[in-house]
Write a protein that holds these residues in place. Structure first.
Motif, PDB file in Angstrom:
ATOM      1  N   ARG A   1      -3.164  -5.866 -15.035  1.00 34.88           N
ATOM      2  CA  ARG A   1      -2.337  -4.832 -14.401  1.00 34.88           C
ATOM      3  C   ARG A   1      -0.916  -5.344 -14.127  1.00 34.88           C
ATOM      4  O   ARG A   1       0.069  -4.618 -14.325  1.00 34.88           O
TER       5      ARG A   1
ATOM      6  N   ALA B   1     -12.280  -9.055 -10.827  1.00 34.10           N
ATOM      7  CA  ALA B   1     -11.164  -8.400 -10.124  1.00 34.10           C
ATOM      8  C   ALA B   1      -9.858  -9.178 -10.335  1.00 34.10           C
ATOM      9  O   ALA B   1      -8.785  -8.597 -10.557  1.00 34.10           O
ATOM     10  N   LYS B   2      -9.938 -10.474 -10.281  1.00 30.38           N
ATOM     11  CA  LYS B   2      -8.739 -11.305 -10.460  1.00 30.38           C
ATOM     12  C   LYS B   2      -8.212 -11.199 -11.887  1.00 30.38           C
ATOM     13  O   LYS B   2      -6.992 -11.173 -12.119  1.00 30.38           O
TER      14      LYS B   2
ATOM     15  N   ARG C   1      -6.458  -7.920 -12.314  1.00 31.29           N
ATOM     16  CA  ARG C   1      -5.156  -7.911 -11.657  1.00 31.29           C
ATOM     17  C   ARG C   1      -4.085  -8.488 -12.569  1.00 31.29           C
ATOM     18  O   ARG C   1      -2.960  -8.010 -12.609  1.00 31.29           O
TER      19      ARG C   1
ATOM     20  N   ASN D   1      -2.885  -2.469  -7.462  1.00 30.88           N
ATOM     21  CA  ASN D   1      -4.349  -2.575  -7.496  1.00 30.88           C
ATOM     22  C   ASN D   1      -5.008  -1.494  -8.329  1.00 30.88           C
ATOM     23  O   ASN D   1      -6.233  -1.354  -8.305  1.00 30.88           O
ATOM     24  N   GLN D   2      -4.211  -0.693  -9.012  1.00 31.05           N
ATOM     25  CA  GLN D   2      -4.797   0.327  -9.882  1.00 31.05           C
ATOM     26  C   GLN D   2      -5.504  -0.334 -11.054  1.00 31.05           C
ATOM     27  O   GLN D   2      -5.171  -1.452 -11.467  1.00 31.05           O
ATOM     28  N   LYS D   3      -6.424   0.392 -11.632  1.00 27.68           N
ATOM     29  CA  LYS D   3      -7.156  -0.136 -12.786  1.00 27.68           C
ATOM     30  C   LYS D   3      -6.255  -0.106 -14.005  1.00 27.68           C
ATOM     31  O   LYS D   3      -5.590   0.892 -14.287  1.00 27.68           O
TER      32      LYS D   3
ATOM     33  N   GLN E   1       0.848  -1.192   0.000  1.00 24.21           N
ATOM     34  CA  GLN E   1       0.000   0.000   0.000  1.00 24.21           C
ATOM     35  C   GLN E   1       0.881   1.239   0.000  1.00 24.21           C
ATOM     36  O   GLN E   1       1.933   1.271   0.655  1.00 24.21           O
TER      37      GLN E   1
END
Length: 1011
Positions: free
Chosen positions: A948, A941-942, A945, A890-892, A858
């Protein structure tokens, strides 16, 4: 057992036994080639391919394909499983019989010559050994040694030598009766027992020692001739040069006799043997004949207790005047025990002749040495002038020494050390003692010439055998044979040149110690061969000669080595240096020979004992090793995958290359047997320390399941499954896609870690398929266009051709320089993602690379998280100091990359419009790889990721040497195979460096505790 249908034929008679028709089949409904006609019998002579009488005689009268034991079935055996002439194969007995003329031609009885091999006389080796032992030392140096060391220590020298030679003789007997002995003698015995490494080095040394022995015996002969010329004042030039001239002429004549063939050489040896026996009798008769005045002047007084008592104790003189100095001079006379073994190729039955002949020769020659030493020591004083003017009355004043009691005064020459006669001064004492001197001279000629001739014959034959084995370069020229008996004429010429070189030394006492060390080295190796073969417990060690002891053999080897250093330590070091150098060369070159040596048996014993012992050791994290089952298919098709795993497992852990042959078992088993050896040789040539194994299965997944469950032995079992990334998953058949992902699930079910490797250019480099390519991985791609088109299956290639094919180079074989190895430790899998790059970085080619570790975090806690990871890595002692926190993980991702992912999975979607579960299951029936809209939504979401992460990899690791990353895990039964492959594709696409997707089994492979 056999799949042989029995035809409905009229019963045929064969003297009350079954006929061939009852056992051989009609192939595919046709009439078999051996179907008997009505009324045929075993005694009939019909012009068939295989007469009934032949079969009856080979099988106790019963017509069957099986045959009785015969000599030819076991002759010239090499490796386990080699076909034997005349014996039907397992397929002939177990499967459908296809009889051919060639098969029938092989079914023959032993020829009468085979039976003739079973009888031979041990006389030839015995005579050869006795002639070689009764050499120059017996006549010219044993009386002198008796004078120096005394009778007691001379007997000790003789018995010490005989102890070594007897033990060696027993070892030779055991080795030579453990199978058929061919030409090459001692070299053959050692090399076939201990292997080419020690056998080759000792073969060269032994051949050289025999060549030098030719010079020693020839110099002894020349010395005797020189003494005769000197007595008659007829020297050619001077005493030393006369020895050289006579020696060179003599060895040239002996060479001519040797080149004339073994028949002439054998006849000459028998003549020499008879002459020596007559000379012995002549000597013994001479000791009991009363001494004449002339002989008394030279120190001979017949048997006297006083003389025996004086000569019983030592009287050291000169530079050689020490126990081991005299031992080194005497010992070459005992080396003749190998003369019989050296001509093993010319014997009818070496296994019988060598043991009996060698041991009988040792016994009789030992008796003769002891008798000669004791008798001459009891008859001749140490010093005498040889002048008849030195006779005095018994008890005359001023006379000193033992001879004064017998009326001779040798005081003057003794004090001035100018005595020419007596045991200590006159080498021809035996001739002087004998009843008729010329007979002793003839004996000396016979002993020296016979020994020289035996060594002259032995050395080239040993060297020829060594040359034929091709263990060393540049010596093959001398191994060519000529004539019916393949005589090594070039080897004879080489031996002749070496002998002439040492003859020019012209000093017997200088040549003898040189030979002693080389022969002792040979004896040590022979005894060690016997000991080593005994302790390996190999079922193949079954010597017919039972009167040996492995511990006696070990004692003989140790004593030989000790004596070598006690004689001349620097010569012993030189001998061992030569052995070690030649041993190192053979170990480095690894000649392609297989002799079933005791070293091979010992390797098996050690491996078995350690493997069993390892099973008793409890596993511990500190001792964890990545043991890899690598799904290479044929290893030469995917060299990059092989090189990658071989780099970090070399000398560290187990690597097993697995290949699944898909198809019917009957069709694929011959291919498996044919190609396995070739693949192993290919790995060896590439210097990859790995095993190869294959299984035959109906499909890939079941074959891999077999490998996962059955591969390995005890604790040496794989714990990581390594395979290549399936590049063609979008165009491959849906079932192969299911199988590929199913293999990953199977690996996790069996508690394996998984390692996927992807390279931009692909892994498969084959241009012509040499074996079945598993289509589930990828079709064989053309190296230029990479289209993935399949080549037609090629016929199986010979294993030798496969092993010698061009070796493709890969990135893992080149220096990487100062690049980086980037580790993306995104999920805690137990540490396997860290361990493999660490092991890779320890290798020389990757040692300069800097290792970087990337972890998610983070943005508001970057420092704390970095410190925590650095602290953890320092406790692991991996040496990773550069740690990067990825706060933007975790950014788009970018819209265009999201769109690309959606397009990637579009062909695999059900497009069910969020229908109920029952409807979706019905739509999915028969196509489980399809992705429902609900699964797309749940895993959104996975999926993003992975998109990304690919962006991050392109940003940070575009120029890395290697990328290691923790991949996601698709939940079994919840994540379709196409969606999981889309994740892996998205994660690793567009990357130039090799990418390693590593996932442990969630159990620790790293620890920072010391216990």
């Amino acid at each position: 057992m056999a799949e042989l249908p029995i035809p409905d034929l009229p019963p045929a008679h064969c003297s009350g036994r079954f006929t061939i028709s009852t056992l051989l089949s009609v192939e595919e409904g046709g009439r078999g080639p051996y179907t008997a006609t009505e009324g045929s019998s075993c005694d009939s002579v019909q012009p068939t391919h295989l007469s009934s009488s032949t079969l009856c005689s080979r099988t106790f009268g019963y017509n069957t394909v099986d045959v009785v034991p015969a000599y030819e079935h076991y002759a010239n055996s090499k490796g386990v499983g080699d076909p034997r002439k005349g014996r039907p194969s397992l397929a002939d007995l177990h499967s459908i019989l296809k009889v051919t003329g060639a098969w029938l031609a092989g079914m023959v009885w032993p020829s009468p010559g085979v039976c003739a091999l079973m009888a031979s006389s041990p006389l030839s080796p015995q005579i050869r050994c006795m002639l070689n032992i009764w050499g120059v030392i017996l006549y010219l140096r044993l009386p002198w040694i008796t004078a120096q060391a005394g009778i007691a220590l001379t007997w000790l020298i003789i018995l010490m030598s005989v102890t070594v030679t007897t033990i060696t003789g027993l070892s030779i007997s055991a080795i030579s009766t453990n199978g058929k002995v061919k030409s090459g003698g001692t070299y053959f015995l050692i090399s076939r027992s201990l292997g080419p490494e020690l056998g080759g080095s000792i073969g060269l040394i032994f051949a050289f020692a025999n060549a030098v022995a030719v010079a020693m015996h020839t110099v002894g002969f020349a010395e005797t001739v020189r003494d005769l010329l000197q007595e008659h004042n007829s020297l050619i030039v001077d005493p030393t040069n006369d020895i050289r001239i006579i020696g060179v002429i003599t060895v040239t004549v002996l060479l001519g006799i040797s080149l004339a063939g073994m028949e002439w050489e054998a006849k000459a040896q028998i003549l020499f043997f008879l002459v020596i026996l007559v000379s012995f009798i002549n000597y013994l008769v001479g000791t009991v004949i009363p001494a004449t005045a002339e002989k008394q002047a030279k120190g001979f007084f017949s048997y006297r207790a006083d003389i025996f008592a004086q000569n019983f104790v030592p009287n050291w003189r000169g530079p050689e005047g020490s126990f081991f100095g005299l031992f080194s001079i005497f010992f070459p006379s005992a080396t003749g025990i190998l003369a019989g073994a050296n001509i093993s190729g010319d014997l009818k039955d070496p296994a019988v002749a060598i043991p009996k002949g060698t041991l009988m020769a040792i016994f009789w020659t030992t008796v003769s040495y002891l008798v000669l030493s004791a008798t001459i020591g009891a008859c001749v004083v140490r010093d005498a002038s040889g002048s008849l003017n030195d006779s005095v009355a018994v008890g005359s004043p001023g006379c000193e020494g033992l001879a004064c009691r017998f009326g001779w005064n040798f005081t003057a020459c003794t004090q001035q050390q100018s005595c020419r006669y007596g045991l200590s001064n006159y080498y021809q004492s035996m001739s002087m003692v004998s009843g008729f001197g010329p007979l002793i001279t003839a004996g000396i000629f016979g002993a020296t010439l016979s020994s020289a001739l035996a060594c002259l014959v032995s050395a080239p034959k040993v060297f020829q055998c060594l040359c034929k084995d091709q263990l060393y370069p540049l010596i093959g020229f001398f191994g060519k044979g000529y004539g019916r008996n393949s005589e090594p004429i070039r080897g004879y010429m080489l031996t002749y040149v070496i002998a002439v070189g040492f003859i020019l030394i012209a000093e017997l006492n200088a040549i003898a110690p040189i030979i002693s060390n080389f022969f002792l080295c040979s004896y040590a190796l022979i005894n060690f061969s016997c000991f080593h073969a005994s302790i390996t417990n190999s079922p193949g060690w079954r010597p017919s000669f039972q009167y040996y002891s492995k511990w006696a053999a070990l004692f003989g080897a140790a004593v030989s080595v000790v004596i070598m250093f006690l004689l001349t330590w620097w010569a012993a070091l030189i001998a061992f240096g030569i052995v070690i150098f030649l041993l190192g060369y053979v170990l480095y070159k690894k000649p392609d020979v297989n002799w079933g040596s005791s070293m091979q048996a010992s390797s098996y014993n050690m491996a078995l004992n350690y493997s069993v012992g390892l099973s008793e050791v409890d596993e511990h994290i500190k001792n964890y090793r990545p043991q890899c089952l690598v799904l290479t298919g044929p290893p030469n098709f995917r060299p990059a995958l092989v090189d990658f795993v071989g780099t970090f497992t070399k000398n560290l852990s187990l690597m097993l290359c697995g290949n699944v042959l898909i198809g019917p078992r009957k069709q694929k088993m011959p291919e498996s047997r044919l190609m396995a050896d070739g693949h192993t040789k290919w790995l060896t040539k590439r210097k990859i320390k790995a095993f190869y194994t294959d299984v035959v299965a109906e499909d890939l997944r079941s074959g891999v399941q077999m490998l996962i469950q059955a591969a390995g032995l005890g604790k040496m079992r794989p714990n990581i499954l390594v395979l290549g990334y399936k590049r063609n998953w979008r165009t491959a058949s849906p079932q192969s896609l299911e199988d590929y992902v199913g293999i990953l699930h199977d690996a996790f079910d069996f508690k394996y870690g998984v390692c996927l490797m992807r390279m931009k250019e692909g892994l498969n480099v084959s241009q012509v398929l040499q074996a079945h390519v598993n289509p589930t991985f990828e079709a064989a791609e053309h190296p230029k266009n990479g289209t993935g088109t399949k080549h037609p299956l090629a016929p199986a290639v010979d294993p030798t051709t496969l092993a010698s094919e061009h070796q493709a180079s890969t990135i893992f074989q080149s220096e990487q320089g100062k690049k980086t190895i980037d580790i993306y430790w995104l999920f805690d899998d137990g540490g396997l993602t860290l361990l493999i790059p660490y092991l890779l970085g320890r290798k020389k080619r990757w040692g300069k690379c800097k290792i970087r570790v990337f972890v998610g975090g983070q943005i508001n806690r970057m420092d704390e998280e970095r410190k925590a990871i650095v602290s953890l890595l320092s406790k692991f002692r991996l040496g990773f100091h550069e740690v990067h926190i990825l706060p933007d993980i975790n950014q788009k991702p970018r819209p265009e990359h999201i769109k690309r992912f959606d397009e990637l999975i579009a062909p695999f979607r059900l497009n069910d419009g969020f229908k109920d579960e029952a409807t979706v299951n019905e739509m999915r029936q028969g196509c489980p790889w399809k992705i429902s809209d609900e699964e797309v939504d749940k895993n959104r979401a996975k999926s993003l990721r992975q998109v990304r992460l690919n962006e991050i990899l392109l940003d940070y690791s575009r120029d890395a040497a290697l990328i290691a990353i923790t991949p996601p895990i698709g939940r079994k039964g919840r994540c379709p195979s196409s969606l999981y492959m889309a994740w892996l594709e998205t994660l690793s696409q567009d990357l130039r460096p090799p990418i390693i997707l590593t996932r442990g089994n969630q159990e620790n492979v790293l620890t920072f505790y010391c216990q």
